[in-house]
Design a protein around this motif. Structure first.
Motif, PDB file in Angstrom:
ATOM      1  N   ALA A 283     108.166  42.994 -72.716  1.00 41.14           N
ATOM      2  CA  ALA A 283     107.532  44.153 -72.063  1.00 41.14           C
ATOM      3  C   ALA A 283     106.012  44.084 -72.206  1.00 41.14           C
ATOM      4  O   ALA A 283     105.278  44.391 -71.262  1.00 41.14           O
ATOM      5  CB  ALA A 283     108.074  45.450 -72.650  1.00 41.14           C
ATOM      6  N   LYS A 284     105.538  43.650 -73.378  1.00 45.78           N
ATOM      7  CA  LYS A 284     104.091  43.493 -73.578  1.00 45.78           C
ATOM      8  C   LYS A 284     103.537  42.385 -72.686  1.00 45.78           C
ATOM      9  O   LYS A 284     102.442  42.511 -72.127  1.00 45.78           O
ATOM     10  CB  LYS A 284     103.786  43.189 -75.045  1.00 45.78           C
ATOM     11  CG  LYS A 284     104.086  44.345 -75.975  1.00 45.78           C
ATOM     12  CD  LYS A 284     103.840  43.942 -77.423  1.00 45.78           C
ATOM     13  CE  LYS A 284     104.294  45.009 -78.396  1.00 45.78           C
ATOM     14  NZ  LYS A 284     104.159  44.567 -79.794  1.00 45.78           N
TER      15      LYS A 284
ATOM     16  N   ALA B 184     111.061  44.196 -65.677  1.00 47.59           N
ATOM     17  CA  ALA B 184     110.187  45.339 -65.959  1.00 47.59           C
ATOM     18  C   ALA B 184     110.975  46.636 -66.053  1.00 47.59           C
ATOM     19  O   ALA B 184     110.491  47.616 -66.630  1.00 47.59           O
ATOM     20  CB  ALA B 184     109.109  45.443 -64.886  1.00 47.59           C
TER      21      ALA B 184
ATOM     22  N   SER C 121     103.134  43.699 -69.356  1.00 48.74           N
ATOM     23  CA  SER C 121     102.041  44.665 -69.298  1.00 48.74           C
ATOM     24  C   SER C 121     100.678  43.997 -69.215  1.00 48.74           C
ATOM     25  O   SER C 121      99.829  44.386 -68.425  1.00 48.74           O
ATOM     26  CB  SER C 121     102.102  45.574 -70.526  1.00 48.74           C
ATOM     27  OG  SER C 121     101.019  46.460 -70.547  1.00 48.74           O
ATOM     28  N   ASP C 122     100.469  42.960 -70.064  1.00 43.96           N
ATOM     29  CA  ASP C 122      99.136  42.352 -70.104  1.00 43.96           C
ATOM     30  C   ASP C 122      99.046  40.960 -69.466  1.00 43.96           C
ATOM     31  O   ASP C 122      97.966  40.400 -69.356  1.00 43.96           O
ATOM     32  CB  ASP C 122      98.589  42.313 -71.536  1.00 43.96           C
ATOM     33  CG  ASP C 122      99.387  41.440 -72.490  1.00 43.96           C
ATOM     34  OD1 ASP C 122     100.121  40.534 -72.048  1.00 43.96           O
ATOM     35  OD2 ASP C 122      99.263  41.664 -73.713  1.00 43.96           O
TER      36      ASP C 122
END
Length: 108
Positions: A69-70, A47, A73-74
């Motif tokens: 990274a996405k 992260a 994030s989700d």
């Protein structure tokens, strides 16, 4: 050799997790034609943006890091496909084309 590489990558990812840093793991799951890394190659992305390992090289690594990274994030894993035709490869001065598929998932 890939086994040793993957052990080091997983050890690094485990260290990040032990430090409380979220990590996504990218796996090469299929290749066709020319591909710089074989099926089973791994890349861990923290992260904080740190990376360990390699799934291809060049711009593919950057694209995988952005997708990782996405994922962080989700929380949703992703299948990614990259490729270049033989014809396009010759146009840009490469010897041959290739395709690869990568699976990116968060690790707990």
């Amino acid at each position: 050799m890939i086994r040793d590489d993957n052990e080091a990558i997983l050890t690094q990812a485990a260290g990040w997790r032990a430090d409380g840093i979220a990590v996504a793991l990218a796996h090469v799951i299929a290749t066709w034609g020319s591909a710089p890394r074989p099926v089973g190659s791994l890349m861990a992305v923290s992260a904080t943006g740190a990376m360990a390992g390699s799934v291809s090289g060049g711009c593919v690594e950057g694209a995988v890091a952005l997708e990782a990274a996405k994922v962080l994030s989700d929380g949703e894993p992703r299948f990614l496909s990259f490729g270049i035709s033989n014809e396009m490869a010759w146009e840009v001065g490469l010897a041959c084309g290739g395709k690869l598929e990568i699976y990116v998932e968060p690790i707990q």
